[in-house]
Motif scaffolding. Sequence first.
Motif, PDB file in Angstrom:
ATOM      1  N   UNK A  92       0.793  -1.214   0.014  1.00  0.00           N
ATOM      2  CA  UNK A  92       0.073   0.253   0.054  1.00  0.00           C
ATOM      3  C   UNK A  92       0.972   1.399   0.066  1.00  0.00           C
ATOM      4  N   UNK A  93       0.213   2.521  -0.504  1.00  0.00           N
ATOM      5  CA  UNK A  93       0.797   3.443  -0.513  1.00  0.00           C
ATOM      6  C   UNK A  93       0.483   4.514   0.906  1.00  0.00           C
ATOM      7  N   UNK A  94       1.312   4.958   1.489  1.00  0.00           N
ATOM      8  CA  UNK A  94       1.102   5.825   2.668  1.00  0.00           C
ATOM      9  C   UNK A  94       0.402   7.093   2.296  1.00  0.00           C
ATOM     10  N   UNK A  95      -0.780   7.207   2.970  1.00  0.00           N
ATOM     11  CA  UNK A  95      -1.854   8.384   2.634  1.00  0.00           C
ATOM     12  C   UNK A  95      -1.731   9.394   3.921  1.00  0.00           C
ATOM     13  N   UNK A  96      -1.300   8.901   4.978  1.00  0.00           N
ATOM     14  CA  UNK A  96      -1.372   9.868   6.045  1.00  0.00           C
ATOM     15  C   UNK A  96      -0.840   9.215   7.371  1.00  0.00           C
TER      16      UNK A  96
ATOM     17  N   UNK B 264      -3.171   3.362   5.502  1.00  0.00           N
ATOM     18  CA  UNK B 264      -2.930   2.909   4.131  1.00  0.00           C
ATOM     19  C   UNK B 264      -4.467   2.813   3.455  1.00  0.00           C
ATOM     20  N   UNK B 265      -4.515   3.065   2.341  1.00  0.00           N
ATOM     21  CA  UNK B 265      -5.662   2.972   1.587  1.00  0.00           C
ATOM     22  C   UNK B 265      -6.170   1.725   1.290  1.00  0.00           C
ATOM     23  N   UNK B 266      -7.646   1.723   1.450  1.00  0.00           N
ATOM     24  CA  UNK B 266      -8.425   0.176   1.259  1.00  0.00           C
ATOM     25  C   UNK B 266      -9.347   0.398  -0.168  1.00  0.00           C
ATOM     26  N   UNK B 267      -9.802  -0.523  -0.490  1.00  0.00           N
ATOM     27  CA  UNK B 267     -10.734  -0.416  -1.764  1.00  0.00           C
ATOM     28  C   UNK B 267     -11.905   0.061  -1.100  1.00  0.00           C
ATOM     29  N   UNK B 268     -12.760   0.827  -1.792  1.00  0.00           N
ATOM     30  CA  UNK B 268     -14.001   1.530  -1.305  1.00  0.00           C
ATOM     31  C   UNK B 268     -13.611   3.154  -0.810  1.00  0.00           C
ATOM     32  N   UNK B 269     -12.341   3.517  -0.615  1.00  0.00           N
ATOM     33  CA  UNK B 269     -12.029   4.635  -0.157  1.00  0.00           C
ATOM     34  C   UNK B 269     -11.683   4.908   1.268  1.00  0.00           C
ATOM     35  N   UNK B 270     -11.731   3.700   2.164  1.00  0.00           N
ATOM     36  CA  UNK B 270     -11.360   3.598   3.321  1.00  0.00           C
ATOM     37  C   UNK B 270     -10.071   3.632   3.622  1.00  0.00           C
ATOM     38  N   UNK B 271      -9.662   4.029   4.851  1.00  0.00           N
ATOM     39  CA  UNK B 271      -8.222   3.861   5.291  1.00  0.00           C
ATOM     40  C   UNK B 271      -8.124   2.892   6.273  1.00  0.00           C
TER      41      UNK B 271
END
Length: 121
Positions: A18-22, A31-38
């Motif tokens: 996964x790519x770090x989003x915050x 990390x991002x998950x499918x559906x827009x959740x973290x």
Amino acid sequence: MYLAIGDVVRDRTDMELGTVIGRVPGGCVALPMSGGAARLIAPYDLALVARRKPSTSTVSGVVDPVVLLVGLLAAYISGNSVQVLGGSWLLMFFASTGAFSFVVALYGWIIRLAGPRRFRV
């Protein structure tokens, strides 16, 4: 470990990339998950796979050759000044090399300071 937004990491528990989003204040990394959740993961469960490479912009494509030309101009001016003052060819070479290296190193430090920030996890 220092991470920036966009770095690719692997979760050691299920080996998912996964790519770090915050980062949340508790120290977990999002990390991002499918559906827009973290998904929040503890830092000790992460393995760094790749660093984010900043994309080359059109401004960088213009500024890089300009900095190179400024460095060559500085090298010429310093080498010519040493020659006019009666210095040897070795002193002229070192003055030119030093002036060029200074301009290029200064530009590199500016790019590094203006680049993406890394946070410690």
